[in-house]
Scaffold this motif. Structure first.
Motif, PDB file in Angstrom:
ATOM      1  N   UNK A 569       0.818  -1.210   0.000  1.00 39.60           N
ATOM      2  CA  UNK A 569       0.000   0.000   0.000  1.00 39.60           C
ATOM      3  C   UNK A 569       0.843   1.247   0.000  1.00 39.60           C
ATOM      4  N   UNK A 570       2.085   1.149  -0.608  1.00 42.09           N
ATOM      5  CA  UNK A 570       2.972   2.310  -0.682  1.00 42.09           C
ATOM      6  C   UNK A 570       2.368   3.358  -1.612  1.00 42.09           C
ATOM      7  N   UNK A 571       2.648   4.566  -1.305  1.00 36.79           N
ATOM      8  CA  UNK A 571       2.116   5.673  -2.114  1.00 36.79           C
ATOM      9  C   UNK A 571       3.263   6.519  -2.604  1.00 36.79           C
ATOM     10  N   UNK A 572       3.403   6.540  -4.003  1.00 35.08           N
ATOM     11  CA  UNK A 572       4.471   7.351  -4.584  1.00 35.08           C
ATOM     12  C   UNK A 572       3.894   8.701  -4.989  1.00 35.08           C
ATOM     13  N   UNK A 573       4.443   9.744  -4.517  1.00 31.70           N
ATOM     14  CA  UNK A 573       3.981  11.096  -4.818  1.00 31.70           C
ATOM     15  C   UNK A 573       4.673  11.557  -6.088  1.00 31.70           C
ATOM     16  N   UNK A 574       4.009  11.354  -7.253  1.00 30.67           N
ATOM     17  CA  UNK A 574       4.577  11.710  -8.551  1.00 30.67           C
ATOM     18  C   UNK A 574       4.885  13.193  -8.581  1.00 30.67           C
ATOM     19  N   UNK A 575       6.040  13.527  -9.093  1.00 32.76           N
ATOM     20  CA  UNK A 575       6.504  14.906  -9.004  1.00 32.76           C
ATOM     21  C   UNK A 575       5.605  15.872  -9.748  1.00 32.76           C
ATOM     22  N   UNK A 576       5.341  15.551 -11.070  1.00 28.77           N
ATOM     23  CA  UNK A 576       4.550  16.514 -11.851  1.00 28.77           C
ATOM     24  C   UNK A 576       3.225  15.945 -12.301  1.00 28.77           C
ATOM     25  N   UNK A 577       3.305  14.771 -12.886  1.00 27.05           N
ATOM     26  CA  UNK A 577       2.103  14.249 -13.521  1.00 27.05           C
ATOM     27  C   UNK A 577       1.212  13.500 -12.541  1.00 27.05           C
ATOM     28  N   UNK A 578      -0.107  13.665 -12.702  1.00 24.96           N
ATOM     29  CA  UNK A 578      -1.063  12.867 -11.970  1.00 24.96           C
ATOM     30  C   UNK A 578      -0.898  11.420 -12.400  1.00 24.96           C
ATOM     31  N   UNK A 579      -0.968  10.489 -11.410  1.00 30.84           N
ATOM     32  CA  UNK A 579      -0.743   9.088 -11.735  1.00 30.84           C
ATOM     33  C   UNK A 579      -1.814   8.532 -12.673  1.00 30.84           C
TER      34      UNK A 579
END
Length: 635
Positions: A569-579
């Motif tokens: 359930x890790x959550x990667x906070x994408x720098x620019x683009x919405x996932x």
């Protein structure tokens, strides 16, 4: 002949009964005048056909039907006495219309208040109520009017005074038993006299003089007080009449004793004897207890009543000086006898140690004999500290030895006045409160060899051996602090609780609930462990393939995507683009086609050249490739 015939017809008409329509109004010939004015009866009721005068002997007329029926003496009065004129209606119905007012309007116009139609003369009985502010009662009811209203025709009936004195001035002035005038009696006769007779007068002594005659005074002759017929200025005080009695009294001598001359203080009007002197209200010394039965002469020696002292010792100095149990004088007792004694009896005396000294008696002290503390009857300066009497107890105590242990001599710190045994030492006063298991530990367990002068209060000072021998974990080798309170309580050593939050690495999530200490502290290493995630989770980082963290060049700061609750359930906070960009729906491989290198991304798989060229017509520098797309469309 014609004229004579007409006259006969007229006279004949006068003798006939009137027609029905003429019953209410007499016939009147043309040119004739009715002298009676308006009248509703036929002429022939009173007149004859022969002549107008005289009228018929018995006229057919009744006065009953008029507004004024004839009664009494009016029945015999000739008509012309009232009807002086032919117009009969010109007579008034009031008495004053016919009868002159000989009273000159003093009674008004209503003659029938006193007179009747039976005759002018009236009796007093007929006007008994007098109908005014002076009703006739008693002897006044039998008097003739002229007795007060002098002269019937010329007398005064209105405005006469109603005071007795206005008519009875002569009686007031000539009375000699007693002489009213010289005695200054009031002229209000009704205060003593009644309405029936002058005799049997009753003088209300209290109402008139303010001096009520009660007791023996009620039986005295007036001359007993009003000597020589002198009523004015008679004194109202007892001593005004009884000065000789006051001066001649010898039991006690009122003059020498300085008694006040207010006789009513002790005497009553019933009799001089027995007199009652209320010592409680008339002097400064109320009599209570045994004093009530003491003869006056015992305190008032030689008949001296004025200035008698009111202190106990003034009469009981010999008792104070002669008392030996205890010796009041030697003990320095105060001479305020009422401190311990009452007026009921000298014995038993009650000394209230709580209010009269600085040492209240409580517990076992209440029943202790006075001589146990006040040795040799020394009461002044007796010590008030416990050790002042209990020094031997302090020095002889061995459990523990107070003197050797350096215990303070303030016995109240542990002992109560109830009993020596069962002493309670409040350990909190030492700076080390006893809690938990410490409250049941024997004193000697800590105070070895009766050493009560301990200054160290840390846990390790008593529990150093436990600290050094503990193996789970080994406190000494691990380098645990010696502050036992960080993990242990005074209730028991086990279970202990180590608050990891007080370290540089607070335990949260999965770390706090499911990870054994040994999982991190391998080989009992509690001192040099890393505090970052990678330090323990390096293997997890390197073995992860979705995505391959190492190949993708992911940072080793696990907290960027993971939490302590779970790796999944890790959550990667994408720098620019919405996932979810372009319908990727969070699938990384949509854009990152090289799973070994996430630095590589592809835009042209979704955004074909045929789609983008029409939108970039005229755009300077437009090139259809991923690098150029990202250059302009970073957001």
């Amino acid at each position: 002949m014609l004229g004579l015939g007409i006259l006969q017809i007229i006279l004949g008409l006068l003798t006939l009964q009137p027609l029905p329509q003429a019953a209410s109004r007499p016939a009147q010939l043309p040119g004739t005048r009715n002298p009676h004015g308006t009248i509703n009866i036929p002429c022939n009721n009173c007149h004859t056909s022969t002549s107008w005068k005289p009228i018929r002997g018995i006229p057919e007329f009744t006065h009953e039907k008029t507004r004024y029926p004839l009664r009494g003496m009016h029945e015999k009065v000739e008509c012309m006495q009232c009807h002086t004129k032919l117009v009969f209606t010109n007579v008034g119905p009031k008495c004053a219309d016919c009868h002159a007012d000989i009273h000159r309007r003093q009674f008004g116009a209503n003659c029938d208040q006193c007179h009747t139609i039976s005759g002018w003369n009236v009796s007093v009985q007929a006007i008994r109520n007098h109908f005014n502010r002076f009703p006739l009662v008693g002897a006044h009811a039998a008097l003739d009017c002229a007795a007060c209203h002098k002269g019937i025709a010329t007398g005064q009936f209105q405005g006469l005074p109603t005071q007795c004195y206005s008519c009875h001035t002569r009686e007031f002035q000539q009375t000699t038993n007693p002489t009213h005038l010289t005695s200054g009696f009031p002229t209000a006769c009704e205060q003593c006299h009644g309405m029936n007779t002058w005799l049997d007068a009753k003088f209300n002594h209290q109402q008139v003089t303010g001096f009520a005659l009660i007791g023996a005074h009620a039986q005295l002759q007036c001359t007993a007080c009003h000597i020589g017929g002198k009523f004015l200025g008679t004194p109202a005080t007892c001593v005004g009449c009884h000065l000789k009695d006051f001066q001649g009294a010898a039991n006690p001598n009122h003059v020498l004793a300085g008694f006040p001359q207010t006789c009513q203080t002790c005497h009553t009007t019933t009799a001089w004897q027995p007199a009652n002197f209320n010592h409680n209200t008339l002097t400064k010394f109320p009599l209570t207890g045994a004093h009530v039965a003491v003869a006056c002469a015992q305190c008032h020696i030689n008949g001296v009543f004025a200035g008698t002292p009111t202190t106990c010792v003034s009469c009981h100095l010999k008792n104070f000086q002669g008392t030996a149990n205890p010796n009041h004088a030697a003990a320095g007792f105060p001479q305020t006898c009422d401190t311990c004694h009452t007026t009921t009896a000298w014995q038993p005396a009650n000394f209230n140690h709580n209010t009269f000294t600085t040492f209240p008696l409580t517990g076992a002290h209440v029943t202790v004999a006075c001589t146990l503390c006040h040795i040799n009857s020394v009461y002044a300066g007796a010590p008030t500290t416990c050790v002042g009497c209990h020094l031997k107890n302090y020095q002889g105590t061995t459990n523990p030895a107070h003197a050797a242990a350096g215990f303070p001599t303030d016995c109240t710190l542990c002992h109560a006045t109830t009993a020596w045994t069962g002493a309670v030492f409040n350990h909190a006063t030492t700076g080390f409160p006893l809690t938990g298991a410490h409250t049941t530990v024997a004193c000697s367990s800590c105070h070895v060899n009766n050493n009560y002068s301990l200054t160290v209060t840390t846990c390790v000072s008593c529990h150093l051996n436990l600290y050094q021998t503990t193996t789970s974990p080994n406190h000494a080798s691990v380098g645990f602090p010696t502050d036992c309170t960080l993990c242990h309580t005074t209730t028991a050593w086990q279970p202990s609780t180590f608050n990891h939050n007080t370290t540089a690495f607070p335990l949260t999530g999965y770390h706090a609930t499911s990870v054994p200490c040994a999982s991190c502290h391998v080989n009992n290493n509690f001192t040099t462990l890393p505090t970052d995630c990678y330090g323990c989770h390096k293997t997890d980082y390197q073995a992860t393939t979705n995505p391959n963290h190492a190949a993708a060049g992911f940072p080793t700061t696990c907290t960027t995507c993971h939490t302590t609750s779970s790796w999944l359930g890790a959550t990667f906070n994408h720098t620019w683009f919405n996932l979810n960009h372009g319908g990727a729906n969070g699938v990384c491989s949509t854009c990152h086609t090289n799973s070994a290198d996430y630095a590589v991304f592809v835009c042209t798989n979704c955004h074909t050249k045929a789609q983008t060229d029409p939108h970039h017509s005229g755009v300077n520098g437009y090139v259809w490739n991923s690098a150029n797309c990202y250059q302009c469309h970073k957001n």
